[in-house]
Design a protein around this motif. Structure first.
Motif, PDB file in Angstrom:
ATOM      1  N   LEU A   1       5.658  36.642  38.594  1.00 21.81           N
ATOM      2  CA  LEU A   1       6.813  35.931  38.044  1.00 21.81           C
ATOM      3  C   LEU A   1       7.618  36.812  37.094  1.00 21.81           C
ATOM      4  CD1 LEU A   1       5.291  32.402  37.487  1.00 21.81           C
ATOM      5  CD2 LEU A   1       7.432  32.883  38.709  1.00 21.81           C
ATOM      6  N   GLU A   2       6.949  37.678  36.369  1.00 21.83           N
ATOM      7  CA  GLU A   2       7.644  38.600  35.465  1.00 21.83           C
ATOM      8  C   GLU A   2       8.617  39.475  36.242  1.00 21.83           C
ATOM      9  OE1 GLU A   2       6.537  42.299  32.424  1.00 21.83           O
ATOM     10  OE2 GLU A   2       4.964  40.921  33.103  1.00 21.83           O
ATOM     11  N   GLU A   3       8.169  39.970  37.399  1.00 22.02           N
ATOM     12  CA  GLU A   3       9.035  40.818  38.211  1.00 22.02           C
ATOM     13  C   GLU A   3      10.126  40.012  38.905  1.00 22.02           C
ATOM     14  OE1 GLU A   3      10.784  44.018  39.346  1.00 22.02           O
ATOM     15  OE2 GLU A   3       8.977  44.074  38.109  1.00 22.02           O
TER      16      GLU A   3
ATOM     17  N   ASN B   1      -5.448  33.625  40.401  1.00 23.37           N
ATOM     18  CA  ASN B   1      -4.555  32.477  40.512  1.00 23.37           C
ATOM     19  C   ASN B   1      -3.589  32.342  39.345  1.00 23.37           C
ATOM     20  OD1 ASN B   1      -6.103  32.035  42.753  1.00 23.37           O
ATOM     21  ND2 ASN B   1      -6.820  30.020  42.177  1.00 23.37           N
ATOM     22  N   LEU B   2      -3.996  32.798  38.156  1.00 21.53           N
ATOM     23  CA  LEU B   2      -3.135  32.663  36.982  1.00 21.53           C
ATOM     24  C   LEU B   2      -2.523  34.002  36.560  1.00 21.53           C
ATOM     25  CD1 LEU B   2      -1.909  31.112  34.642  1.00 21.53           C
ATOM     26  CD2 LEU B   2      -4.088  31.342  33.415  1.00 21.53           C
ATOM     27  N   LYS B   3      -3.365  34.963  36.184  1.00 24.48           N
ATOM     28  CA  LYS B   3      -2.851  36.215  35.618  1.00 24.48           C
ATOM     29  C   LYS B   3      -1.957  36.966  36.615  1.00 24.48           C
ATOM     30  CE  LYS B   3      -5.515  38.782  33.074  1.00 24.48           C
ATOM     31  NZ  LYS B   3      -6.690  39.598  32.627  1.00 24.48           N
ATOM     32  N   ALA B   4      -2.402  37.063  37.862  1.00 24.43           N
ATOM     33  CA  ALA B   4      -1.598  37.788  38.854  1.00 24.43           C
ATOM     34  C   ALA B   4      -0.294  37.053  39.144  1.00 24.43           C
ATOM     35  CB  ALA B   4      -2.399  37.983  40.135  1.00 24.43           C
ATOM     36  N   SER B   5      -0.354  35.723  39.154  1.00 20.93           N
ATOM     37  CA  SER B   5       0.862  34.934  39.398  1.00 20.93           C
ATOM     38  C   SER B   5       1.886  35.149  38.286  1.00 20.93           C
ATOM     39  CB  SER B   5       0.513  33.448  39.505  1.00 20.93           C
ATOM     40  OG  SER B   5      -0.320  33.205  40.619  1.00 20.93           O
ATOM     41  N   LEU B   6       1.421  35.188  37.041  1.00 21.66           N
ATOM     42  CA  LEU B   6       2.332  35.424  35.922  1.00 21.66           C
ATOM     43  C   LEU B   6       2.961  36.815  36.003  1.00 21.66           C
ATOM     44  CD1 LEU B   6       0.384  33.805  32.926  1.00 21.66           C
ATOM     45  CD2 LEU B   6       2.115  32.776  34.417  1.00 21.66           C
TER      46      LEU B   6
ATOM     47  N   SER C   1      12.373  44.755  46.912  1.00 23.91           N
ATOM     48  CA  SER C   1      12.930  44.963  48.257  1.00 23.91           C
ATOM     49  C   SER C   1      13.120  43.657  49.026  1.00 23.91           C
ATOM     50  CB  SER C   1      12.023  45.899  49.057  1.00 23.91           C
ATOM     51  OG  SER C   1      10.757  45.305  49.290  1.00 23.91           O
ATOM     52  N   ALA C   2      12.779  42.522  48.418  1.00 22.23           N
ATOM     53  CA  ALA C   2      12.878  41.221  49.094  1.00 22.23           C
ATOM     54  C   ALA C   2      14.034  40.397  48.536  1.00 22.23           C
ATOM     55  CB  ALA C   2      11.573  40.453  48.931  1.00 22.23           C
ATOM     56  N   ASP C   3      14.457  39.399  49.336  1.00 24.39           N
ATOM     57  CA  ASP C   3      15.429  38.420  48.850  1.00 24.39           C
ATOM     58  C   ASP C   3      14.725  37.224  48.211  1.00 24.39           C
ATOM     59  OD1 ASP C   3      17.700  39.818  49.898  1.00 24.39           O
ATOM     60  OD2 ASP C   3      17.173  39.053  51.895  1.00 24.39           O
ATOM     61  N   ALA C   4      13.543  36.911  48.707  1.00 18.04           N
ATOM     62  CA  ALA C   4      12.786  35.758  48.214  1.00 18.04           C
ATOM     63  C   ALA C   4      11.303  36.080  48.275  1.00 18.04           C
ATOM     64  CB  ALA C   4      13.091  34.513  49.037  1.00 18.04           C
ATOM     65  N   VAL C   5      10.562  35.551  47.317  1.00 19.79           N
ATOM     66  CA  VAL C   5       9.118  35.753  47.247  1.00 19.79           C
ATOM     67  C   VAL C   5       8.420  34.423  47.494  1.00 19.79           C
ATOM     68  CG1 VAL C   5       7.173  36.430  45.787  1.00 19.79           C
ATOM     69  CG2 VAL C   5       9.363  37.649  45.615  1.00 19.79           C
TER      70      VAL C   5
ATOM     71  N   ALA D   1      -5.631  26.662  36.536  1.00 17.62           N
ATOM     72  CA  ALA D   1      -4.862  27.886  36.757  1.00 17.62           C
ATOM     73  C   ALA D   1      -3.557  27.582  37.476  1.00 17.62           C
ATOM     74  CB  ALA D   1      -5.694  28.888  37.553  1.00 17.62           C
ATOM     75  N   LYS D   2      -3.622  26.771  38.521  1.00 14.17           N
ATOM     76  CA  LYS D   2      -2.418  26.397  39.254  1.00 14.17           C
ATOM     77  C   LYS D   2      -1.449  25.631  38.352  1.00 14.17           C
ATOM     78  CE  LYS D   2      -2.973  27.718  43.654  1.00 14.17           C
ATOM     79  NZ  LYS D   2      -1.971  28.474  44.444  1.00 14.17           N
ATOM     80  N   ALA D   3      -1.998  24.741  37.530  1.00 14.40           N
ATOM     81  CA  ALA D   3      -1.150  23.940  36.646  1.00 14.40           C
ATOM     82  C   ALA D   3      -0.438  24.804  35.614  1.00 14.40           C
ATOM     83  CB  ALA D   3      -1.983  22.866  35.945  1.00 14.40           C
ATOM     84  N   MET D   4      -1.132  25.810  35.068  1.00 10.58           N
ATOM     85  CA  MET D   4      -0.503  26.688  34.086  1.00 10.58           C
ATOM     86  C   MET D   4       0.635  27.482  34.717  1.00 10.58           C
ATOM     87  SD  MET D   4      -1.426  26.161  31.091  1.00 10.58           S
ATOM     88  CE  MET D   4      -0.386  27.501  30.506  1.00 10.58           C
ATOM     89  N   VAL D   5       0.467  27.886  35.968  1.00 15.29           N
ATOM     90  CA  VAL D   5       1.564  28.568  36.659  1.00 15.29           C
ATOM     91  C   VAL D   5       2.746  27.612  36.818  1.00 15.29           C
ATOM     92  CG1 VAL D   5       2.293  29.795  38.727  1.00 15.29           C
ATOM     93  CG2 VAL D   5      -0.010  30.129  37.845  1.00 15.29           C
ATOM     94  N   GLU D   6       2.459  26.365  37.178  1.00 11.10           N
ATOM     95  CA  GLU D   6       3.536  25.368  37.277  1.00 11.10           C
ATOM     96  C   GLU D   6       4.258  25.209  35.939  1.00 11.10           C
ATOM     97  OE1 GLU D   6       3.184  21.604  39.062  1.00 11.10           O
ATOM     98  OE2 GLU D   6       1.785  22.219  40.629  1.00 11.10           O
ATOM     99  N   HIS D   7       3.504  25.102  34.858  1.00  8.28           N
ATOM    100  CA  HIS D   7       4.110  24.979  33.531  1.00  8.28           C
ATOM    101  C   HIS D   7       5.035  26.165  33.240  1.00  8.28           C
ATOM    102  CE1 HIS D   7       2.430  21.423  31.653  1.00  8.28           C
ATOM    103  NE2 HIS D   7       1.198  21.770  31.968  1.00  8.28           N
ATOM    104  N   TYR D   8       4.557  27.358  33.559  1.00  6.58           N
ATOM    105  CA  TYR D   8       5.342  28.554  33.263  1.00  6.58           C
ATOM    106  C   TYR D   8       6.598  28.622  34.127  1.00  6.58           C
ATOM    107  CZ  TYR D   8       6.185  33.344  31.725  1.00  6.58           C
ATOM    108  OH  TYR D   8       6.727  34.476  31.175  1.00  6.58           O
ATOM    109  N   ILE D   9       6.462  28.250  35.395  1.00  6.47           N
ATOM    110  CA  ILE D   9       7.622  28.206  36.290  1.00  6.47           C
ATOM    111  C   ILE D   9       8.671  27.234  35.747  1.00  6.47           C
ATOM    112  CG2 ILE D   9       8.382  27.359  38.554  1.00  6.47           C
ATOM    113  CD1 ILE D   9       5.781  28.557  39.707  1.00  6.47           C
TER     114      ILE D   9
END
Length: 319
Positions: free
Chosen positions: A101-103, A93-98, A66-70, A149-157
């Motif tokens: 990102l999937e959605e 910080n990691l699992k929920a962020s991934l 329902s959003a334009d940006a997250v 955890a933050k770094a792994m999210v950055e890598h995935y992004i």
């Protein structure tokens, strides 16, 4: 513009939500609580608060669609928590962020990610540039689970972006402070003086930090989001103009409260336990963000602390 802000009732999230509402946007905040000093947000018809967790995947899916940006801010970030609760820190910080990102990638939404200066770890070559090396301690030390955890999210992004699956922009924050801040050194010092308790400093207080006032940070975030040419990268955001030791910070706080030479108590730097390691200095290079959006900090530490004190006197402190 319709924004979903995870952690929208937290310190940064509430300030960002407020500014976006003032600028005529629609804002949905997802958080575990309603900040008692943000009930005036209800006055905006374009505001919605959803009280739940980012671990609720079906709900997150609905809100993202329902959003334009997250704007993803929700995280465990207080040292005491990520030292004592490493598993929960990684899950949030990691699992929920991934999962978010999937959605986001499934629906082609713009994604903003709030990362941290902790990314750089124990690197002593400063100021930190965005491409500086990461030097971390052992995995036996819980303190590094937050950075990792933050770094792994950055890598995935970055991986998603390289495959043209994600439009994003992100920041690494260096010691942000301001009204509504809880559990961090600036707010702790103010609360201690205002409650008549000695200021508590870990170690001798020689640790050097650069402090960034929240309005400067919020303006930088919005500008990065609105400037399409800045997308696809991470940016340091901090205030290298003013570098203070923790002991100097205590002096500024006491002076702004008209309590010069206020009593200070020193405690062991390992106060959070053996799984915490402090850093002696943390200073950002902001050349990249300055070139991208012509951003630079404007609020001095003295002015920012004065604003925090004024806010506390009006709305009460964080205790």
């Amino acid at each position: 513009m319709k924004y979903l802000i995870t952690g929208g009732m937290g310190f940064l999230g509430s300030h960002l939500a407020e500014e976006l509402l003032k600028r005529g946007n629609e804002v949905t905040c997802l958080d575990l609580f309603e900040e008692k000093r943000c009930t005036h947000f209800r006055d905006w018809e374009t505001y919605r608060l959803v009280i739940d967790t980012i671990l609720n995947k079906p709900l997150v899916t609905q809100l993202v669609r329902s959003a334009d940006a997250v704007i993803h801010l929700a995280a465990i970030a207080e040292p005491q928590q990520y030292v004592q609760l490493p598993r929960k820190t990684i899950e949030v910080n990691l699992k929920a962020s991934l999962a978010i990102l999937e959605e986001v990638t499934a629906t082609n939404k713009l994604f903003f990610f709030s990362s941290t200066s902790e990314i750089y770890g124990k690197n002593t070559v400063q100021p930190f540039r965005e491409d500086s090396d990461r030097i971390l301690g052992s995995t036996d030390i819980n303190r590094w689970c937050y950075s990792s955890a933050k770094a792994m999210v950055e890598h995935y992004i970055n991986a998603l972006h390289q495959e043209q699956l994600l439009e994003f922009v992100g920041i690494r924050i260096f010691n942000c402070y301001g009204p509504r801040l809880k559990g961090r050194v600036v707010s702790k010092f103010i609360d201690q003086v205002q409650s008549g308790k000695p200021i508590v400093i870990h170690g001798e207080g020689a640790q050097q930090r650069c402090f960034t006032y929240v309005s400067d940070l919020v303006n930088g975030i919005i500008s990065l989001i609105e400037t399409k040419s800045s997308h696809g990268s991470f940016y340091n955001i901090g205030n290298p103009k003013e570098e203070y030791s923790v002991k100097q910070l205590a002096q500024v706080v006491s002076e702004q409260l008209n309590q010069e030479n206020y009593p200070i108590t020193h405690v062991d730097r390992a106060a959070y336990g053996p799984s915490y390691q402090d850093l002696d200095r943390r200073v950002p290079s902001i050349d990249k963000i300055s070139k991208a959006i012509n951003w630079s900090p404007t609020v001095s530490l003295q002015e920012g602390i004065s604003k925090m004190i004024e806010y506390n006197n009006t709305f009460g402190n964080n205790s």
